[in-house]
Design an enzyme around this catalytic site. Structure first.
Site, mmCIF file in Angstrom:
data_model
loop_
_atom_site.group_PDB
_atom_site.id
_atom_site.type_symbol
_atom_site.label_atom_id
_atom_site.label_comp_id
_atom_site.label_asym_id
_atom_site.label_seq_id
_atom_site.Cartn_x
_atom_site.Cartn_y
_atom_site.Cartn_z
ATOM 1 N N HIS A 1 22.241 3.839 26.080
ATOM 2 C CA HIS A 1 22.647 3.629 24.901
ATOM 3 C C HIS A 1 22.382 2.176 24.554
ATOM 4 O O HIS A 1 21.992 1.441 25.434
ATOM 5 C CB HIS A 1 24.179 3.701 24.846
ATOM 6 C CG HIS A 1 24.831 3.359 23.692
ATOM 7 N ND1 HIS A 1 24.944 2.146 22.950
ATOM 8 C CD2 HIS A 1 25.403 4.516 22.709
ATOM 9 C CE1 HIS A 1 25.782 2.576 21.842
ATOM 10 N NE2 HIS A 1 25.841 3.880 21.536
ATOM 11 N N GLU B 1 20.186 7.290 17.556
ATOM 12 C CA GLU B 1 20.905 6.392 17.116
ATOM 13 C C GLU B 1 20.235 5.145 16.790
ATOM 14 O O GLU B 1 19.956 4.299 17.705
ATOM 15 C CB GLU B 1 22.025 6.048 18.144
ATOM 16 C CG GLU B 1 22.862 7.280 18.711
ATOM 17 C CD GLU B 1 24.139 6.711 19.517
ATOM 18 O OE1 GLU B 1 25.335 7.073 19.054
ATOM 19 O OE2 GLU B 1 23.682 6.144 20.473
#
Length: 269
Positions: free
Chosen positions: A110, A182
């Site tokens: 992430h 993302e």
């Protein structure tokens, strides 16, 4: 795992994932998980192996209780991170232990882990390898830091994917991943990245991956995602939700959108 078949006809499952990050305390997390179970149970169209796949990723201390709360439901349990190694690594949690706890999916790479905790591409690759060895499905997060052309963004994401799985000889691992696209510039923003942009990046990335494997991983979008977005992302396989899904009513709305998409036979091509 859910892969997107490159041949015509087969529909990939629509995947809806949600992470609580570190927003919820222990008791609040348990209440939220119980509500999630009810929201899913109210929708009989969601079942194991069905057209809509649900993944819930709470904080580490909640995992064992979460497994008990979600037992017997179609919801898959995920973890927000795993260690790159084993043994004398104080404060870390191994992929093998996560598997013992009943975790199916682990989030890796992430943007917050990369920027705030200094995780390099090499660390992400080690974690991906450990997750696969433990039988977990890596939810590999990829995305560009600043807005680019869709072509450049797709190339950037491809490089991140290939770095995570290692040399060419390991590319059979591609089909065992779930990709969370993302764009970093959209994480925590007031609104998600424009749907037209996301669709084009996702489609280009899928085509680049299809040149390397017959089992292309599913690609889900994250970055200020919430209700109303999924119907606009015809070329993506689902959503990876954050703060907007901490209100389980919003989560239910997104599940309804996923079910509606499947009832109309819609899936990325």
């Amino acid at each position: 795992m859910t892969t997107h078949k490159t041949t015509e006809g087969a529909l990939a499952a629509t995947c809806i994932g949600v992470s609580t990050k570190m927003y919820l305390g222990y008791n609040a997390s348990l209440r939220w998980l119980e509500q999630i179970r009810r929201v899913v149970a109210e929708r009989p169209g969601i079942y194991p192996g069905g057209p809509v796949r649900v993944i819930v990723i709470p904080s580490y201390p909640v995992l064992e209780s979460a497994g008990k709360i979600l037992a017997g439901s179609p919801v898959l349990l995920g973890a927000q991170n795993c260690s790159w190694g084993e043994g004398a690594l104080t404060g870390e949690v191994s992929a093998a232990m996560l598997a013992e706890l009943g975790v199916s999916v682990v989030e890796i790479g992430h943007a917050e882990r990369r920027s705030l905790f200094g995780e390099s591409d090499a660390v992400v690759a080690l974690k991906t390898k450990k997750a696969l060895a433990a039988g977990l499905e890596p939810l590999l997060c990829v995305g560009e830091s600043v807005r680019m052309t869709p072509r450049a963004a797709a190339g950037h994401c491809l490089a991140q994917v290939l770095s995570a799985i290692g040399p060419t000889g390991q590319q059979e691992s591609l089909g065992r991943l779930l990709l969370g696209y993302e764009p970093v510039w959209a994480i925590g923003a007031p609104a998600p990245a424009p749907a037209e942009y996301v669709n084009e990046v996702g489609d280009r990335l899928r085509r680049l991956l299809a040149e390397r494997t017959e089992e292309v991983p599913a690609i889900i979008y994250g970055g200020s995602a919430g209700p109303g977005l999924l119907p606009e992302l015809q070329l993506l396989d689902g959503l990876f939700l954050g703060r907007f899904a901490h209100d389980t009513k919003n989560f239910g709305l997104v599940l309804d959108e996923a079910l509606d998409r499947r009832s109309h036979g819609q899936a990325p091509r």
